[in-house]
Design an enzyme around this catalytic site. Sequence first.
Site, PDB file in Angstrom:
ATOM      1  N   ARG A   1      -9.730  -0.034  15.588  1.00  0.00           N
ATOM      2  CA  ARG A   1      -9.793   0.715  14.329  1.00  0.00           C
ATOM      3  C   ARG A   1     -10.865   0.058  13.463  1.00  0.00           C
ATOM      4  O   ARG A   1     -12.043   0.266  13.720  1.00  0.00           O
ATOM      5  CB  ARG A   1      -8.396   0.639  13.694  1.00  0.00           C
ATOM      6  CG  ARG A   1      -7.875   1.892  13.115  1.00  0.00           C
ATOM      7  CD  ARG A   1      -6.398   1.798  12.764  1.00  0.00           C
ATOM      8  NE  ARG A   1      -6.021   0.636  11.966  1.00  0.00           N
ATOM      9  CZ  ARG A   1      -4.828   0.463  11.401  1.00  0.00           C
ATOM     10  NH1 ARG A   1      -3.880   1.360  11.555  1.00  0.00           N
ATOM     11  NH2 ARG A   1      -4.554  -0.596  10.689  1.00  0.00           N
TER      12      ARG A   1
ATOM     13  N   MET B   1      11.894  24.540   1.194  1.00  0.00           N
ATOM     14  CA  MET B   1      11.061  23.664   0.362  1.00  0.00           C
ATOM     15  C   MET B   1      11.897  22.882  -0.659  1.00  0.00           C
ATOM     16  O   MET B   1      11.651  21.699  -0.909  1.00  0.00           O
ATOM     17  CB  MET B   1       9.990  24.503  -0.358  1.00  0.00           C
ATOM     18  CG  MET B   1       8.959  23.658  -1.078  1.00  0.00           C
ATOM     19  SD  MET B   1       7.782  24.634  -2.017  1.00  0.00           S
ATOM     20  CE  MET B   1       6.860  25.443  -0.747  1.00  0.00           C
TER      21      MET B   1
ATOM     22  N   LYS C   1       0.843  -1.198   0.000  1.00  0.00           N
ATOM     23  CA  LYS C   1       0.000   0.000   0.000  1.00  0.00           C
ATOM     24  C   LYS C   1       0.879   1.248   0.000  1.00  0.00           C
ATOM     25  O   LYS C   1       2.087   1.160   0.229  1.00  0.00           O
ATOM     26  CB  LYS C   1      -0.940  -0.021   1.208  1.00  0.00           C
ATOM     27  CG  LYS C   1      -0.246  -0.002   2.556  1.00  0.00           C
ATOM     28  CD  LYS C   1      -1.229  -0.343   3.670  1.00  0.00           C
ATOM     29  CE  LYS C   1      -0.516  -0.543   4.986  1.00  0.00           C
ATOM     30  NZ  LYS C   1      -0.884   0.362   6.029  1.00  0.00           N
TER      31      LYS C   1
ATOM     32  N   TYR D   1      16.821  30.368   5.762  1.00  0.00           N
ATOM     33  CA  TYR D   1      15.787  31.200   6.383  1.00  0.00           C
ATOM     34  C   TYR D   1      16.008  31.306   7.887  1.00  0.00           C
ATOM     35  O   TYR D   1      16.298  30.298   8.557  1.00  0.00           O
ATOM     36  CB  TYR D   1      14.399  30.588   6.163  1.00  0.00           C
ATOM     37  CG  TYR D   1      13.883  30.694   4.756  1.00  0.00           C
ATOM     38  CD1 TYR D   1      13.643  31.933   4.156  1.00  0.00           C
ATOM     39  CD2 TYR D   1      13.610  29.552   4.023  1.00  0.00           C
ATOM     40  CE1 TYR D   1      13.155  32.014   2.869  1.00  0.00           C
ATOM     41  CE2 TYR D   1      13.112  29.622   2.726  1.00  0.00           C
ATOM     42  CZ  TYR D   1      12.890  30.867   2.155  1.00  0.00           C
ATOM     43  OH  TYR D   1      12.404  30.951   0.882  1.00  0.00           O
TER      44      TYR D   1
HETATM   45  C1  PLP Z   1      -4.095  -4.603   8.466  1.00  0.00           C
HETATM   46  C2  PLP Z   1      -2.635  -4.485   8.233  1.00  0.00           C
HETATM   47  N1  PLP Z   1      -1.890  -5.606   8.147  1.00  0.00           N
HETATM   48  C3  PLP Z   1      -0.560  -5.553   7.959  1.00  0.00           C
HETATM   49  C4  PLP Z   1       0.103  -4.347   7.832  1.00  0.00           C
HETATM   50  C5  PLP Z   1       1.600  -4.330   7.640  1.00  0.00           C
HETATM   51  O1  PLP Z   1       2.235  -3.796   8.769  1.00  0.00           O
HETATM   52  P1  PLP Z   1       3.816  -3.632   8.853  1.00  0.00           P
HETATM   53  O2  PLP Z   1       4.187  -2.611   7.831  1.00  0.00           O
HETATM   54  O3  PLP Z   1       4.057  -3.169  10.234  1.00  0.00           O
HETATM   55  O4  PLP Z   1       4.410  -4.957   8.550  1.00  0.00           O
HETATM   56  C6  PLP Z   1      -0.621  -3.170   7.921  1.00  0.00           C
HETATM   57  C7  PLP Z   1       0.064  -1.887   7.833  1.00  0.00           C
HETATM   58  O5  PLP Z   1      -0.226  -0.890   8.403  1.00  0.00           O
HETATM   59  C8  PLP Z   1      -2.031  -3.235   8.131  1.00  0.00           C
HETATM   60  O6  PLP Z   1      -2.780  -2.119   8.216  1.00  0.00           O
END
Ligand code: PLP
Length: 374
Positions: A132, A309, A35, A261
């Site tokens: 969550r 920046m 992700k 700055y």
């Molecule tokens: C539901 C879930 N599983 C696994 C992971 C992977 O976690 P990590 O990057 O700590 O291995 C995440 C990451 O935030 C997550 O949200």
Amino acid sequence: MPLRALARVDVGAIARNCAVLAGAAAPAALCAVVKADGYGHGAVPAARAALEGGATWLAVATAEEAAALRAGGLGAPLLVLGALSPEELPIAVAAGADVVAWREGFVAALAAHAQPGAGTGVHVKLDTGMGRLGTRDPEEAARVAAAVAAAPGLRLAGAMTHFATADDDPGFAREQLARFLPWAQRIRARHGEDVRLHASNSAATLGLPEARLDMVRCGIAIYGMDPFHEDPALRGLEPALELRSYLAEVKPCAPGESAGYGRRFVAREPTWLGTVPVGYADGVRRALTNDCDVLVGGRRVPLVGTVSMDNVTVDLGPEPPPRGSDVVLLGRQGDERVLAEEWARRLGTINYEITCGIGPRVPRAHHRDGEAVT
Ligand SMILES: Cc1ncc(COP(=O)(O)O)c(C=O)c1O
């Protein structure tokens, strides 16, 4: 002339990190979490490297990320970990991704989009302490699993939870596991062995062997960053990303002259200043002002003055390297390294935020042990 700023990503390192994790997790499967554009490393090349290194599943947070992986040619089993709005559901389903559910209403909405064939895989999430996503109520989660199993076009593919403290409080993670296991085993007894049980992130994969179950979901560690905020080398992990730039300007600085700055650096003795054309828009956070080292000429030199920046200034000392010299902000040069963990410590944050924060105007160049890959 070097590029202004470049994130060089070694896909060979990602593959090797995955081999380490897959080896540690076996017989559990390794799901590589790619992700947020592969935690800033580039989702498609990171996913390819992860599969090459032994991952058999991929995970993302959003429907659009799932679609982007499919558009990039990745056909592996894929799980969308995040919440999905009604508008996002058909995108995830069309990508052939599995999704996470914990409400019966969501299952009904999903079933309305289900396509004929193998069906959309659904992983039911019990919230055992993260607070969550997921339901805290095991009975509700069991009803959701039953609704998935009964819905045409859906397939009950998994039962999952997520740890809140696997990196710093294994005791609480064990409590979460103790809440998860009886429920998950009941789901499996009721719905069959094909329901995959999974709970572990990187920290739990490495630190809590009893939580590996059928599959582990590793993100941070596949990129060679340490889930426990220490040196990744201690766990056989190699950082995959370097952030590079160059000395665009080298100029003498007399006592009393300043840089940046707010004049937050004023020279006390004669020195040479270097200007490196990267800044907070690239991910070099402003809070690193007067509190960071970069590598140039194989040695550490301090970042001095305010991070702006598009530029930072460094104190090169009395014998400056020439204009145009390579600068490494994150990564290795000679025997010196600057780790994302070091920036994170200085910034009071975590390594995740360092590589995710490298801005979109920094091109990513992927290579395998030095050989460019496309
Ligand atoms: C539901 C879930 N599983 C696994 C992971 C992977 O976690 P990590 O990057 O700590 O291995 C995440 C990451 O935030 C997550 O949200």
